[in-house]
Design a protein around this motif. Structure first.
Motif: not given
Ligand SMILES: NC(=O)c1ccc[n+]([C@@H]2O[C@H](COP(=O)([O-])OP(=O)(O)OC[C@H]3O[C@@H](n4cnc5c(N)ncnc54)[C@H](OP(=O)(O)O)[C@@H]3O)[C@@H](O)[C@H]2O)c1
Length: 326
Positions: A21, A203, A208
């Motif tokens: 995303w 979240a 993190t």
């Molecule tokens: N409606 C839907 O179907 C829907 C909605 C939401 C998400 N999704 C899917 O779920 C995936 C994951 O959700 P998400 O990206 O919203 O949230 P997430 O995975 O809970 O959090 C992602 C955030 O965490 C941080 N991060 C990731 N890996 C890290 C690491 N190793 N160390 C430090 N910080 C880290 C980054 O923050 P920083 O940007 O601050 O670096 C990143 O933006 C999306 O990419 C998408 O594919 C689907």
């Protein structure tokens, strides 16, 4: 990297995947070279599943994945989503519209047959409209996609979606701050051989441990503009947990991190402790994040005492804000 079977798709995928995303650039700052480098690092670390959507950056995320597919020989499984290019109205979910959106995803991804397409948090009426699922069956029969699933907002939607026999996967928010799917849905998914894709596992980065009460986000970041659900379901931002409360509980979680690991890795390993989960898809924007997330799969299972403490923190501090909502 360990692998798991993705329900009735019968595909074997890495238990840590890649959420694409953020790299679509619909929110926050992204750089395509860095995004591509992050995906290459993910593949180097054994990640084989990428989750995207036709609307992430209006196709930019899918097109970046197409570049990855061209540059790598590995077997990569791509899950995309459709349904959000039109107003959220079940009347839009006709065979013709779904087919048109899927054709566009095939073109963006540069593939003849998409591995998996997911209805993208569709309106609730969709779950009571068998014609939508019949249309998805037709798209599989047409050879445009191998399997379909649903990305849901609520546990109740997940339970309803899996009544349709050809729903192969459900994508749902599941993390230390969102534990309800484990209560009833996981068992039902297992019984019906439905693959579970755990999204927003960190979240939105809260888990993190890198944020404090004073952290701020740029105005084009959903962690700023959707903090209170101004643009879309607040549950998609910080998993619906009030930011200050989340930061407080994260401080307590920090004491549970196993030596040599990070809180983000503990958060991912906690999710992988549930057998019903097929894959967890943290959103990474850099090679470092992608590698660190992949490494969570190598951690040993969390200790019982750690699990008990996480359960207690959730029940007492987090559940009152989220458990009844999603
Ligand atoms: N409606 C839907 O179907 C829907 C909605 C939401 C998400 N999704 C899917 O779920 C995936 C994951 O959700 P998400 O990206 O919203 O949230 P997430 O995975 O809970 O959090 C992602 C955030 O965490 C941080 N991060 C990731 N890996 C890290 C690491 N190793 N160390 C430090 N910080 C880290 C980054 O923050 P920083 O940007 O601050 O670096 C990143 O933006 C999306 O990419 C998408 O594919 C689907």
């Amino acid at each position: 990297m360990r692998s798991r079977r993705l329900g009735k798709t019968d595909q074997i995928v890495s238990e840590v995947g890649f959420g694409a995303w953020a790299i679509g650039g619909s929110w926050g700052q992204t750089d395509d070279d860095e995004s591509l480098a992050a995906m290459h690092a993910a593949v180097d670390a054994g990640i084989t599943l990428f989750d995207t959507a036709d609307v992430y950056g209006d196709g930019r995320s899918e097109r970046l994945i197409a570049r990855l597919l061209r540059e790598r020989d590995e077997d990569i499984f791509v899950a995309t989503k459709f349904g959000r290019r039109a107003p959220l109205d079940v009347a839009q979910y006709t065979y013709d519209n779904l087919r048109g959106w899927l054709e566009r995803s095939r073109e963006n991804l540069g593939v003849d047959t998409v591995d998996l397409v997911q209805l993208h948090c569709p309106p609730w009426e969709t779950y009571y409209t068998p014609a939508v699922f019949d249309a998805c069956d037709r798209l599989v029969d047409d050879g445009l996609v191998r399997a379909y699933g649903v990305s849901v907002s609520k546990v109740e939607e997940a339970l309803k979606a899996i009544e349709y026999p050809n729903v192969a996967t459900v994508q749902i928010i599941f993390n230390i701050f969102r534990q309800r799917p484990a209560e009833l849905f996981f068992e039902q998914a297992r019984m019906r051989d439905v693959g579970v894709i755990a999204r927003v596992p960190l979240a939105s980065g809260l888990l993190t441990g890198k944020f404090s009460r004073d952290s701020s986000f740029s105005s084009d970041d959903h962690r700023s503009f959707n903090r209170n659900g101004e643009q879309f379901d607040v549950g998609e931002t910080f998993a619906g947990v009030d930011f200050e409360r989340g930061v407080e509980v994260v401080e307590e979680l920090k004491g549970l991190v196993p030596e040599g690991a990070t809180l983000a890795q503990l958060a991912l390993r906690w999710i992988l402790g549930f057998e019903a989960v097929s894959t967890v898809i943290p959103g990474a924007k850099s090679p470092e994040q992608a590698r660190a997330n992949a490494a969570a799969a190598a951690l040993p299972p969390l200790e019982d005492e750690t699990l008990r403490t996480i359960g207690g923190l959730y029940r007492e501090r987090i559940a009152p804000q989220v458990h009844h909502r999603w």
